[in-house]
Design a protein around this motif. Structure first.
Motif, mmCIF file in Angstrom:
data_model
loop_
_atom_site.group_PDB
_atom_site.id
_atom_site.type_symbol
_atom_site.label_atom_id
_atom_site.label_comp_id
_atom_site.label_asym_id
_atom_site.label_seq_id
_atom_site.Cartn_x
_atom_site.Cartn_y
_atom_site.Cartn_z
ATOM 1 N N PHE A 136 -1.785 4.259 3.814
ATOM 2 C CA PHE A 136 -2.887 3.383 3.428
ATOM 3 C C PHE A 136 -2.644 1.975 3.981
ATOM 4 O O PHE A 136 -1.509 1.613 4.316
ATOM 5 N N ARG A 165 -7.293 -3.195 1.961
ATOM 6 C CA ARG A 165 -8.738 -3.251 2.142
ATOM 7 C C ARG A 165 -9.157 -4.642 2.626
ATOM 8 O O ARG A 165 -10.066 -4.770 3.453
ATOM 9 N N ASP A 199 -9.372 7.534 -7.842
ATOM 10 C CA ASP A 199 -8.470 6.603 -7.167
ATOM 11 C C ASP A 199 -7.196 6.407 -7.987
ATOM 12 O O ASP A 199 -7.239 6.393 -9.228
ATOM 13 N N ASN A 213 -8.721 9.261 7.697
ATOM 14 C CA ASN A 213 -9.515 9.992 6.721
ATOM 15 C C ASN A 213 -9.025 11.423 6.555
ATOM 16 O O ASN A 213 -8.475 12.031 7.481
ATOM 17 N N ARG A 235 -6.861 13.603 -4.953
ATOM 18 C CA ARG A 235 -6.077 12.552 -4.286
ATOM 19 C C ARG A 235 -4.575 12.774 -4.398
ATOM 20 O O ARG A 235 -3.816 12.319 -3.546
ATOM 21 N N CYS A 244 -6.215 -0.700 -1.496
ATOM 22 C CA CYS A 244 -5.958 -0.190 -0.152
ATOM 23 C C CYS A 244 -6.926 0.935 0.197
ATOM 24 O O CYS A 244 -7.526 1.558 -0.688
ATOM 25 N N VAL A 245 -7.063 1.197 1.498
ATOM 26 C CA VAL A 245 -7.896 2.291 2.001
ATOM 27 C C VAL A 245 -7.047 3.138 2.948
ATOM 28 O O VAL A 245 -6.016 2.686 3.458
ATOM 29 N N ARG A 246 -7.505 4.345 3.207
ATOM 30 C CA ARG A 246 -6.749 5.262 4.059
ATOM 31 C C ARG A 246 -6.704 4.774 5.501
ATOM 32 O O ARG A 246 -7.698 4.263 6.033
ATOM 33 N N THR A 247 -5.560 4.987 6.114
ATOM 34 C CA THR A 247 -5.440 4.720 7.544
ATOM 35 C C THR A 247 -6.154 5.803 8.342
ATOM 36 O O THR A 247 -6.816 5.532 9.345
ATOM 37 N N CYS A 304 0.842 -1.195 0.000
ATOM 38 C CA CYS A 304 0.000 0.000 0.000
ATOM 39 C C CYS A 304 0.877 1.244 0.000
ATOM 40 O O CYS A 304 1.992 1.241 0.547
ATOM 41 N N ASP A 340 -8.000 -5.950 -4.501
ATOM 42 C CA ASP A 340 -8.951 -5.103 -3.771
ATOM 43 C C ASP A 340 -8.356 -3.754 -3.409
ATOM 44 O O ASP A 340 -9.089 -2.838 -3.013
#
Length: 548
Positions: A326, A329, A414, A348, A393, A343-346, A322, A341
């Motif tokens: 990040f 996910r 993204d 926000n 982003r 990654c997502v933010r650690t 990541c 899939d």
């Protein structure tokens, strides 16, 4: 005379087309001439040949009009006119129509294929010609009087370079012409025996920064990375001294092209329908075609392999990681090597002053077809514009040619299709919560401190080792340089500690009780003093005895 059995017709047709081609002694075709069967045109320098051919391995004898290298023993076709409509009733005939179009007729005089109308609807081109050039381009020109009686200057009405098949030759364009509406793509053959369009297409996708994609059907399988004015960021090793790459982007057209510095070198850029790879070949006399490079190259070249906000690195296992700030996910799928899939933010984003940016520099730029390019903005202004847009982003310079940042590109989508390289590509500024930026900065500072300490200790150790080595060498060479006699007679003017015999326990214990060391310091005398006192070691002048 009996007609040959139908089962033999494909073989007879193939034999006719594969027999030695009687080349017409010209590189041009006008409206009064034609070529048929195994007749060919040859470019002025004898580099390329135009004619009908039957693909090797074909079992049905279908013929196609194509261009191939004239001097290479193995027929290597670089362009096919009628790949969707082969000649099934021989012989095939190529002519120039009254309106200046190339037309392929079959054995029953039916039209199989034709080029675009050169003179316009209903027009007549009385002096149309088709010429095969040494660069492999078949050019239709026309001029003279039209049907209305007006005089027109000779101009290019159609050329094969605008309609590539599976091969890109030096000087050909891969891209989109906004003025003419022509889209120049390369599409693989269906098989080695069938030049009809296959499963793979390599083409420009317009929007944002120029970028070229390999499709299998409708699915993207590989991307070149956005063009940043200096390189395609997903192909950092594409350049070489003999291979010149250009990407041109302006309001009228956007395209990729290439040249070779030595025009005598035969080079081609091919989309292989079997492997699904874009390959570059060069011909070596006596050695055949040699592949210089191909793409996709490795697993990290698979399109969007690590999903949104993930990146691929062939030097690590698993391949996917990541971006800083990040996390995976799906940790379960991530742990077994499936990073699709993403990654997502650690933490926000706050969508305001609570956000910052973290710089990554050894990355293929994210896909930029949906990014927004601001040609006139500085990076500082781009940063402010990004912070003011909650959807932003990341951002980067749009053009870094010559080592100078020009304009900027903003991603409000993204970030996908990134991979890491060992060398610097370009700075990309990833938007994160400021707390994440602070934590990453602190961690980087700690790593830098450890690296500095290690470097200092290594330097000190190196100096000490070097000094010890130098001192040892000096002593060695001094001893070798001194005469043997002087080494035997010369005594150092210093005290030497001698150990007492271990069986003299009494004296040793007395010394220990008195606090003295178990060693004895003896005074040493210069050799000259000893010689004078012993009369040069005379027998009657022994030390301790005196003269008789």
């Amino acid at each position: 005379m009996r007609a040959p059995p139908l089962s033999l017709l494909p073989l007879l047709v193939a034999a006719a087309f594969l027999s030695p081609s009687p080349s017409i002694a010209t590189d041009k075709l006008d409206q009064t001439a034609s070529i048929a069967g195994n007749q060919t045109l040859e470019s002025a320098g004898g580099v390329f040949r135009l004619g009908f051919f039957v693909p090797p391995g074909s079992s049905d004898g279908r013929a196609y009009l194509g261009i191939w290298y004239a001097t290479i023993p193995e027929q290597t076709v670089v362009w096919v006119a009628n790949r969707l409509n082969p000649v099934v009733r021989p012989p095939g005939v190529l002519t120039l129509s009254a309106d200046g179009r190339l037309v392929i007729l079959d054995g029953r005089n039916a039209t199989v294929w034709s080029s675009d109308d050169a003179a316009g609807s209903g027009g007549v081109a009385t002096r149309a010609t088709a010429q095969l050039l040494d660069n492999g381009d078949l050019v239709v020109s026309h001029g003279g009087e039209s049907q209305s009686g007006s005089t027109a200057r000779t101009s290019v009405a159609w050329e094969s370079f605008d309609y590539p098949t599976d091969t890109l030759l030096p000087g050909m364009k891969l891209g989109v012409d906004g003025t003419s509406g022509i889209s120049r793509n390369i599409t693989s053959w269906r098989s080695a025996a069938d030049p009809s369009p296959g499963a793979y297409t390599f083409k420009l996708v317009s929007g944002g920064l120029p970028e070229f994609f390999l499709f299998r059907g409708m699915s993207k399988t590989y991307a070149s990375g956005p063009w940043n004015g200096a390189e395609l960021t997903g192909v950092p090793n594409l350049k070489s001294r003999d291979f010149i790459v250009q990407v041109i982007s302006n309001p009228d057209e956007t395209y990729y092209t290439y040249y070779v510095s030595d025009p005598s070198v035969l080079s081609r850029f091919v989309l292989n329908g079997t492997t699904g790879q874009v390959q570059r070949f060069s011909w070596h006399l006596g050695g055949g075609w040699s592949s210089f490079w191909h793409f996709p190259l490795d697993p990290c070249d698979s399109y969007a392999r690590c999903g949104a906000f993930g990146y691929c690195d062939v030097g690590q296992s698993p391949l996917c990681s990541c971006l800083p700030g990040f996390r995976p996910r799906s940790p379960q799928r991530w742990s077994v090597g499936d990073g699709s899939d993403g990654c997502v933010r650690t933490t926000n984003l706050s969508c305001g002053d609570g956000d910052g940016f973290w710089t990554v520099s050894r990355m293929k730029l994210p896909e930029a077809t949906s990014a927004t390019v601001h040609a006139g903005l500085t990076l500082d202004r781009c940063r402010q514009l990004c912070l003011g847009n909650c959807s932003c982003r990341a951002y980067a310079a749009a053009d870094i040619s010559g080592g100078i940042n020009r304009g900027c590109v903003i991603w409000a989508v993204d970030l996908i299709d990134m991979r890491q390289y060992s060398e610097v590509v370009q700075d990309v500024y990833i938007r994160l919560a400021q707390s994440e930026v602070d934590a990453l900065t602190a961690a980087a500072n700690r790593r830098s401190h450890v690296v500095v300490v290690i470097a200092v200790m290594a330097s000190i150790s190196g100096v000490l080792l070097l000094g010890a080595f130098a001192f040892g060498c000096l002593c060695f060479w001094r001893n070798r340089a001194a005469p043997a006699g002087s080494r035997d007679n010369e005594l150092p003017l210093q005290a030497i500690k001698l150990k007492r015999p271990r069986d003299d326990q009494r004296f040793s214990n007395e010394n220990k009780m008195s606090g003295e060391e178990d060693d004895l310091d003896l005074r040493l005398f210069d050799l000259a003093v000893i010689l004078a006192a012993t009369d040069n070691f005379a027998a009657d002048s022994k030390i301790g005895q005196g003269k008789a």
